[in-house]
Scaffold this active site. Structure first.
Site, PDB file in Angstrom:
ATOM      1  N   LYS A   9      -4.850  26.794  21.843  1.00 40.27           N
ATOM      2  CA  LYS A   9      -5.721  25.727  21.425  1.00 40.27           C
ATOM      3  C   LYS A   9      -6.584  25.188  22.574  1.00 40.27           C
ATOM      4  O   LYS A   9      -7.678  24.673  22.352  1.00 40.27           O
ATOM      5  CB  LYS A   9      -4.888  24.532  20.883  1.00 40.27           C
ATOM      6  CG  LYS A   9      -3.947  24.849  19.778  1.00 40.27           C
ATOM      7  CD  LYS A   9      -3.306  23.524  19.270  1.00 40.27           C
ATOM      8  CE  LYS A   9      -2.372  23.759  18.111  1.00 40.27           C
ATOM      9  NZ  LYS A   9      -1.016  24.148  18.562  1.00 40.27           N
ATOM     10  N   GLY A  10      -6.063  25.253  23.798  1.00 38.64           N
ATOM     11  CA  GLY A  10      -6.675  24.506  24.898  1.00 38.64           C
ATOM     12  C   GLY A  10      -8.138  24.794  25.167  1.00 38.64           C
ATOM     13  O   GLY A  10      -8.865  23.921  25.621  1.00 38.64           O
TER      14      GLY A  10
ATOM     15  N   GLU B  65     -10.729  30.947  28.972  1.00 34.34           N
ATOM     16  CA  GLU B  65      -9.422  30.283  29.053  1.00 34.34           C
ATOM     17  C   GLU B  65      -9.567  28.915  29.721  1.00 34.34           C
ATOM     18  O   GLU B  65     -10.452  28.722  30.563  1.00 34.34           O
ATOM     19  CB  GLU B  65      -8.450  31.123  29.889  1.00 34.34           C
ATOM     20  CG  GLU B  65      -7.630  32.112  29.083  1.00 34.34           C
ATOM     21  CD  GLU B  65      -6.486  31.450  28.296  1.00 34.34           C
ATOM     22  OE1 GLU B  65      -6.539  30.232  28.048  1.00 34.34           O
ATOM     23  OE2 GLU B  65      -5.542  32.167  27.942  1.00 34.34           O
ATOM     24  N   ASP B  66      -8.691  27.995  29.357  1.00 32.94           N
ATOM     25  CA  ASP B  66      -8.654  26.723  30.081  1.00 32.94           C
ATOM     26  C   ASP B  66      -7.884  26.882  31.389  1.00 32.94           C
ATOM     27  O   ASP B  66      -8.321  26.434  32.434  1.00 32.94           O
ATOM     28  CB  ASP B  66      -8.072  25.593  29.220  1.00 32.94           C
ATOM     29  CG  ASP B  66      -6.776  25.982  28.524  1.00 32.94           C
ATOM     30  OD1 ASP B  66      -6.375  27.160  28.581  1.00 32.94           O
ATOM     31  OD2 ASP B  66      -6.147  25.103  27.907  1.00 32.94           O
TER      32      ASP B  66
ATOM     33  N   ASP C 230      -1.971  30.478  34.487  1.00 35.55           N
ATOM     34  CA  ASP C 230      -0.807  30.018  35.256  1.00 35.55           C
ATOM     35  C   ASP C 230      -0.098  31.234  35.850  1.00 35.55           C
ATOM     36  O   ASP C 230      -0.366  31.638  36.972  1.00 35.55           O
ATOM     37  CB  ASP C 230       0.081  29.191  34.320  1.00 35.55           C
ATOM     38  CG  ASP C 230       1.251  28.550  35.037  1.00 35.55           C
ATOM     39  OD1 ASP C 230       1.490  28.885  36.205  1.00 35.55           O
ATOM     40  OD2 ASP C 230       1.953  27.718  34.431  1.00 35.55           O
TER      41      ASP C 230
ATOM     42  N   LYS D   9      -3.904  28.454  38.613  1.00 32.82           N
ATOM     43  CA  LYS D   9      -2.777  28.047  39.458  1.00 32.82           C
ATOM     44  C   LYS D   9      -2.454  29.169  40.453  1.00 32.82           C
ATOM     45  O   LYS D   9      -2.814  30.328  40.243  1.00 32.82           O
ATOM     46  CB  LYS D   9      -1.576  27.712  38.587  1.00 32.82           C
ATOM     47  CG  LYS D   9      -1.712  26.342  37.922  1.00 32.82           C
ATOM     48  CD  LYS D   9      -0.392  25.888  37.344  1.00 32.82           C
ATOM     49  CE  LYS D   9      -0.476  24.446  36.894  1.00 32.82           C
ATOM     50  NZ  LYS D   9       0.790  24.004  36.281  1.00 32.82           N
TER      51      LYS D   9
ATOM     52  N   PHE E 205       2.204  19.688  37.210  1.00 32.95           N
ATOM     53  CA  PHE E 205       2.077  19.545  35.762  1.00 32.95           C
ATOM     54  C   PHE E 205       0.815  18.735  35.467  1.00 32.95           C
ATOM     55  O   PHE E 205       0.782  17.533  35.651  1.00 32.95           O
ATOM     56  CB  PHE E 205       3.306  18.840  35.182  1.00 32.95           C
ATOM     57  CG  PHE E 205       3.423  19.072  33.700  1.00 32.95           C
ATOM     58  CD1 PHE E 205       2.312  19.102  32.873  1.00 32.95           C
ATOM     59  CD2 PHE E 205       4.666  19.296  33.131  1.00 32.95           C
ATOM     60  CE1 PHE E 205       2.412  19.345  31.524  1.00 32.95           C
ATOM     61  CE2 PHE E 205       4.786  19.535  31.768  1.00 32.95           C
ATOM     62  CZ  PHE E 205       3.657  19.556  30.970  1.00 32.95           C
ATOM     63  N   VAL E 206      -0.230  19.438  35.077  1.00 31.94           N
ATOM     64  CA  VAL E 206      -1.507  18.759  34.857  1.00 31.94           C
ATOM     65  C   VAL E 206      -1.873  18.734  33.377  1.00 31.94           C
ATOM     66  O   VAL E 206      -1.504  19.635  32.615  1.00 31.94           O
ATOM     67  CB  VAL E 206      -2.654  19.414  35.663  1.00 31.94           C
ATOM     68  CG1 VAL E 206      -2.473  19.184  37.142  1.00 31.94           C
ATOM     69  CG2 VAL E 206      -2.762  20.903  35.369  1.00 31.94           C
TER      70      VAL E 206
ATOM     71  N   ASP F 207      -2.456  20.267  27.602  1.00 33.13           N
ATOM     72  CA  ASP F 207      -1.647  19.269  26.895  1.00 33.13           C
ATOM     73  C   ASP F 207      -0.245  19.103  27.470  1.00 33.13           C
ATOM     74  O   ASP F 207       0.252  19.953  28.206  1.00 33.13           O
ATOM     75  CB  ASP F 207      -1.496  19.666  25.423  1.00 33.13           C
ATOM     76  CG  ASP F 207      -0.486  20.799  25.234  1.00 33.13           C
ATOM     77  OD1 ASP F 207      -0.651  21.846  25.880  1.00 33.13           O
ATOM     78  OD2 ASP F 207       0.478  20.611  24.473  1.00 33.13           O
TER      79      ASP F 207
ATOM     80  N   ARG G 103      -5.135  16.455  25.548  1.00 40.13           N
ATOM     81  CA  ARG G 103      -6.200  17.468  25.600  1.00 40.13           C
ATOM     82  C   ARG G 103      -7.573  16.814  25.660  1.00 40.13           C
ATOM     83  O   ARG G 103      -8.515  17.381  26.193  1.00 40.13           O
ATOM     84  CB  ARG G 103      -6.152  18.361  24.352  1.00 40.13           C
ATOM     85  CG  ARG G 103      -4.912  19.236  24.245  1.00 40.13           C
ATOM     86  CD  ARG G 103      -5.124  20.260  23.136  1.00 40.13           C
ATOM     87  NE  ARG G 103      -3.885  20.815  22.619  1.00 40.13           N
ATOM     88  CZ  ARG G 103      -3.249  21.869  23.145  1.00 40.13           C
ATOM     89  NH1 ARG G 103      -3.728  22.448  24.224  1.00 40.13           N
ATOM     90  NH2 ARG G 103      -2.144  22.319  22.602  1.00 40.13           N
TER      91      ARG G 103
HETATM   92  C1  PRP Z   1      -2.117  28.103  28.163  1.00 39.51           C
HETATM   93  C2  PRP Z   1      -3.458  28.762  28.475  1.00 39.51           C
HETATM   94  C3  PRP Z   1      -3.127  30.208  28.508  1.00 39.51           C
HETATM   95  C4  PRP Z   1      -1.689  30.241  28.969  1.00 39.51           C
HETATM   96  C5  PRP Z   1      -1.669  30.599  30.411  1.00 39.51           C
HETATM   97  O1  PRP Z   1      -1.915  28.094  26.798  1.00 39.51           O
HETATM   98  O2  PRP Z   1      -4.446  28.463  27.529  1.00 39.51           O
HETATM   99  O3  PRP Z   1      -3.306  30.845  27.263  1.00 39.51           O
HETATM  100  O4  PRP Z   1      -1.154  28.930  28.813  1.00 39.51           O
HETATM  101  O5  PRP Z   1      -0.348  30.713  30.888  1.00 39.51           O
HETATM  102  P1  PRP Z   1       0.140  32.006  31.660  1.00 39.51           P
HETATM  103  O6  PRP Z   1      -0.919  32.348  32.656  1.00 39.51           O
HETATM  104  O7  PRP Z   1       1.427  31.541  32.321  1.00 39.51           O
HETATM  105  O8  PRP Z   1       0.387  33.097  30.673  1.00 39.51           O
HETATM  106  P2  PRP Z   1      -0.639  27.408  26.125  1.00 39.51           P
HETATM  107  O9  PRP Z   1       0.444  28.439  25.948  1.00 39.51           O
HETATM  108  O10 PRP Z   1      -0.266  26.178  26.898  1.00 39.51           O
HETATM  109  O11 PRP Z   1      -1.158  27.049  24.675  1.00 39.51           O
HETATM  110  P3  PRP Z   1      -2.203  25.917  24.214  1.00 39.51           P
HETATM  111  O12 PRP Z   1      -3.560  26.315  24.727  1.00 39.51           O
HETATM  112  O13 PRP Z   1      -2.129  25.955  22.736  1.00 39.51           O
HETATM  113  O14 PRP Z   1      -1.749  24.605  24.803  1.00 39.51           O
END
Ligand code: PRP
Length: 181
Positions: free
Chosen positions: A45-46, A101-102, A105, A133, A154-155, A161, A167
């Protein structure tokens, strides 16, 4: 009234800094993709926040589509095994795809998405993320457009979110421990 003021320990990146970066990236992408059929793919969703700002920072035509994925894992630790919850409604064959992507990580979600999308035969495939990150640097997937390298905290905000909240914050900040402890 500001429902979030007490919950943010410190602001890491201000709203106007994020907006300036999106405009800069938008100008670069406008130059890079001029004359090409561009499809932006947002990862829900982000990414809805960056998609809205990035697409309006472009002065070339673009189409948009969305994927939703969920990563199997324990707690907040992703495992690299990804399940598609919502797939594209666009055939990407022959299109120039920019995955939006937002945050990256661990990079595991990105690795999966890139190999999945590459198998569908796009004319090209690049990646944009607003935040990255440190651990992502160990991932072999190339990220063409990176907004900000951020510390491993944790941001929340700008699409990111905690428990579905925050968000809609225009800046990005570290969450106060009282929220999650
Ligand atoms: C976030 C982001 C990526 C993923 C990255 O989504 O949008 O898709 O995490 O993490 P990684 O590099 O460790 O794989 P999230 O799973 O938080 O879902 P959301 O966008 O619905 O909050």
């Amino acid at each position: 009234m500001d429902a979030y003021a007490d919950d943010i320990e410190k602001v890491l990146i201000k709203a106007d800094e994020i907006q300036a970066k999106l405009v800069e990236m938008g100008e670069q992408i406008t130059r890079d993709y001029e004359g090409r059929k561009l499809l932006l793919i947002g990862v829900l969703k982000g990414a809805f926040v960056v998609m809205a700002d990035l697409s309006r920072a472009l002065t070339i035509h673009c189409r948009m589509d969305w994927m939703a994925v969920s990563s199997y894992g324990s707690g907040s630790q992703s495992s690299g095994v990804v399940r598609i919850l919502k797939d594209l409604s666009t055939d990407v064959t022959g299109l120039h795809v920019l995955l939006v992507e937002d945050i990256i990580d661990t990079g595991l979600t990105l690795s999966y998405l890139v190999s999945n999308l590459r198998s569908r035969g796009p004319a090209s495939l690049n990646v944009l993320t607003v935040f990255r990150k440190p651990e992502a640097a160990r991932n072999p997937v190339d990220i063409t457009y990176v907004g900000f390298d951020i510390p491993n905290e944790f941001v929340v905000g700008y699409g990111l979110d905690y428990d579905g909240l925050y968000r809609n914050l225009t800046s990005v900040g570290a969450l106060s421990p009282h929220v999650y402890s």
